[in-house]
Write an enzyme that holds these catalytic residues in place. Structure first.
Site, PDB file in Angstrom:
ATOM      1  N   HIS A   1       1.792   0.862 -12.989  1.00 19.52           N
ATOM      2  CA  HIS A   1       2.552  -0.336 -13.370  1.00 19.52           C
ATOM      3  C   HIS A   1       4.036   0.015 -13.399  1.00 19.52           C
ATOM      4  O   HIS A   1       4.414   1.077 -13.910  1.00 19.52           O
ATOM      5  CB  HIS A   1       2.092  -0.806 -14.755  1.00 19.52           C
TER       6      HIS A   1
ATOM      7  N   GLY B   1       0.776  -1.237   0.000  1.00 21.07           N
ATOM      8  CA  GLY B   1       0.000   0.000   0.000  1.00 21.07           C
ATOM      9  C   GLY B   1       0.807   1.287   0.000  1.00 21.07           C
ATOM     10  O   GLY B   1       0.285   2.336   0.378  1.00 21.07           O
ATOM     11  N   SER B   2       2.051   1.258  -0.479  1.00 20.68           N
ATOM     12  CA  SER B   2       2.827   2.503  -0.444  1.00 20.68           C
ATOM     13  C   SER B   2       2.295   3.531  -1.446  1.00 20.68           C
ATOM     14  O   SER B   2       2.322   4.733  -1.179  1.00 20.68           O
ATOM     15  CB  SER B   2       4.315   2.230  -0.683  1.00 20.68           C
ATOM     16  N   ASN B   3       1.804   3.087  -2.588  1.00 23.19           N
ATOM     17  CA  ASN B   3       1.187   4.040  -3.524  1.00 23.19           C
ATOM     18  C   ASN B   3      -0.123   4.590  -2.967  1.00 23.19           C
ATOM     19  O   ASN B   3      -0.452   5.762  -3.198  1.00 23.19           O
ATOM     20  CB  ASN B   3       0.959   3.375  -4.885  1.00 23.19           C
TER      21      ASN B   3
ATOM     22  N   VAL C   1      -7.197  -9.180 -11.928  1.00 21.80           N
ATOM     23  CA  VAL C   1      -7.680  -8.691 -13.215  1.00 21.80           C
ATOM     24  C   VAL C   1      -9.156  -8.362 -13.044  1.00 21.80           C
ATOM     25  O   VAL C   1      -9.914  -9.165 -12.494  1.00 21.80           O
ATOM     26  CB  VAL C   1      -7.475  -9.763 -14.303  1.00 21.80           C
TER      27      VAL C   1
ATOM     28  N   ASN D   1      -4.580   2.567 -13.154  1.00 24.71           N
ATOM     29  CA  ASN D   1      -3.648   1.601 -12.573  1.00 24.71           C
ATOM     30  C   ASN D   1      -2.234   2.144 -12.694  1.00 24.71           C
ATOM     31  O   ASN D   1      -1.929   2.906 -13.613  1.00 24.71           O
ATOM     32  CB  ASN D   1      -3.739   0.261 -13.309  1.00 24.71           C
TER      33      ASN D   1
ATOM     34  N   ASP E   1      -8.583  -0.917 -19.100  1.00 20.67           N
ATOM     35  CA  ASP E   1      -9.607  -1.446 -20.007  1.00 20.67           C
ATOM     36  C   ASP E   1      -9.487  -2.969 -20.028  1.00 20.67           C
ATOM     37  O   ASP E   1      -8.873  -3.550 -19.123  1.00 20.67           O
ATOM     38  CB  ASP E   1      -9.503  -0.808 -21.404  1.00 20.67           C
TER      39      ASP E   1
ATOM     40  N   ARG F   1     -15.082 -14.369 -10.623  1.00 22.37           N
ATOM     41  CA  ARG F   1     -14.514 -13.022 -10.721  1.00 22.37           C
ATOM     42  C   ARG F   1     -15.636 -11.969 -10.783  1.00 22.37           C
ATOM     43  O   ARG F   1     -15.597 -10.943 -10.113  1.00 22.37           O
ATOM     44  CB  ARG F   1     -13.650 -12.944 -11.987  1.00 22.37           C
TER      45      ARG F   1
ATOM     46  N   GLU G   1       7.129   6.211  -8.720  1.00 21.17           N
ATOM     47  CA  GLU G   1       5.692   5.907  -8.685  1.00 21.17           C
ATOM     48  C   GLU G   1       4.956   6.846  -7.735  1.00 21.17           C
ATOM     49  O   GLU G   1       3.854   7.326  -8.030  1.00 21.17           O
ATOM     50  CB  GLU G   1       5.457   4.455  -8.236  1.00 21.17           C
TER      51      GLU G   1
HETATM   52  C1  GRF Z   1       3.899  -1.164  -7.399  1.00 21.38           C
HETATM   53  O1  GRF Z   1       5.180  -1.437  -7.895  1.00 21.38           O
HETATM   54  C2  GRF Z   1       2.931  -0.965  -8.523  1.00 21.38           C
HETATM   55  O2  GRF Z   1       3.501  -0.372  -9.656  1.00 21.38           O
HETATM   56  C3  GRF Z   1       2.505  -2.367  -8.835  1.00 21.38           C
HETATM   57  O3  GRF Z   1       2.444  -3.016  -7.590  1.00 21.38           O
HETATM   58  C4  GRF Z   1       3.319  -2.362  -6.673  1.00 21.38           C
HETATM   59  C5  GRF Z   1       2.474  -1.976  -5.502  1.00 21.38           C
HETATM   60  O4  GRF Z   1       3.251  -1.453  -4.453  1.00 21.38           O
HETATM   61  N1  GRF Z   1       1.261  -2.392  -9.556  1.00 21.38           N
HETATM   62  P1  GRF Z   1       2.515  -0.771  -3.223  1.00 21.38           P
HETATM   63  O5  GRF Z   1       1.552  -1.798  -2.655  1.00 21.38           O
HETATM   64  O6  GRF Z   1       1.808   0.448  -3.719  1.00 21.38           O
HETATM   65  O7  GRF Z   1       3.598  -0.445  -2.246  1.00 21.38           O
END
Ligand code: GRF
Length: 196
Positions: A115, A18-20, A98, A113, A147, A71, A180
Site C-alpha cells: 500500500h 504490474g510494476s510490483n 477487497v 498486500n 485480514d 464476491r 515499493e
Molecule cells: C502501487 O502503488 C501499490 O502500492 C498499490 O497499487 C499500485 C500498484 O502499482 N496497491 P503496480 O501495478 O504494481 O505498478
C-alpha cells in the site's frame, strides 16, 4: 511459515500495470528472494498491462474476471486456482478488489498486500492524495498481512519518503513506487524467513 529452506510457490494478483509484480518476479529470478518461484500471475482485469509483462517473463498467467458473480463466488474460483497450483504465499500487487472472508480464511497469514502510504495512515484509495491533502511531511509504503480490515492488517515492513513543498500526486506516487519495488521483496523474505 515453516520449512524455510523449501521452495515456496508464490502467486501474484494484479489488476493493472504490474510494476510490483515485475519487481517481485525479478527478485525471485535473480535470487534476491531465494528458494522461491512465481508460479502464477492472476488478474481480474483483461486489459491489465501486467499480464503481458508476466507472460514475457515466462510466468503462467490467468484471467479470472468477476462478471456478474458475487464476491465470494469470484474468490472461490481464484482460491481453487491457487490450491490447484499448491500456492504457499499470495502477494496482492495493485489488485483492486477487497477479498472475501472465504478467501482470507483459506490463506490466512499467507496473503500480503502493498500500500502506498505509511499505514495505518491513509488506508483505502488515493493514498498519495490523502497524504498531500493532510499536509503530511513524510509518507511511504507498507507491506502488510491481509485480514478482514481494509489495509489495516499487521505490518511487515515499511519505507518512508520525504514530501517536498512542491510535491504533486504524480511526483509523490513515483517516489513511493521506487521504494515499493525494494520493499516488497524485502517483506517477502521476512515472511519466508529468508536472509535478504
Ligand atoms: C502501487 O502503488 C501499490 O502500492 C498499490 O497499487 C499500485 C500498484 O502499482 N496497491 P503496480 O501495478 O504494481 O505498478
Amino acid at each position: 511459515m515453516s520449512e524455510a529452506s523449501a521452495t515456496k510457490r508464490i502467486a501474484i494478483l494484479i489488476s493493472g500495470r504490474g510494476s510490483n509484480m515485475v519487481a517481485l518476479a525479478e527478485a525471485v529470478m535473480q535470487g534476491t528472494i531465494p528458494n522461491a518461484e512465481v508460479a502464477v500471475v492472476i488478474s481480474d482485469q483483461p486489459n491489465a498491462a501486467g499480464l503481458q509483462k508476466a507472460a514475457e517473463l515466462g510466468i503462467e498467467t490467468l484471467l479470472i474476471e468477476r462478471h456478474d458473480r458475487s464476491r465470494a463466488e469470484h474468490d472461490c474460483e481464484v482460491v481453487d486456482a491457487l490450491k490447484q497450483r499448491e500456492i504457499d504465499l499470495v502477494c496482492l500487487a495493485g489488485y483492486m478488489r477487497v477479498l472475501s472472508s472465504e478467501f482470507i480464511g483459506a490463506y490466512r497469514g499467507r496473503i500480503l498486500n502493498i500500500h502506498p502510504s505509511l499505514l495505518p495512515s491513509f488506508p483505502g484509495l488515493d493514498a498519495q492524495k490523502q497524504a498531500l491533502d493532510h499536509g503530511a511531511k513524510v509518507s511511504g509504503c507498507t507491506v502488510h498481512y491481509v485480514d478482514e480490515t481494509l489495509d489495516l492488517g499487521p505490518i511487515i515492513a515499511q519505507r518512508e519518503v520525504i514530501i517536498c513543498n512542491d510535491e504533486t500526486v504524480e511526483s509523490l506516487s513515483q517516489k513511493i513506487l521506487i521504494e515499493e519495488h525494494q520493499l516488497y521483496p524485502e517483506a517477502v523474505n521476512i515472511v519466508l524467513g529468508r536472509p535478504s
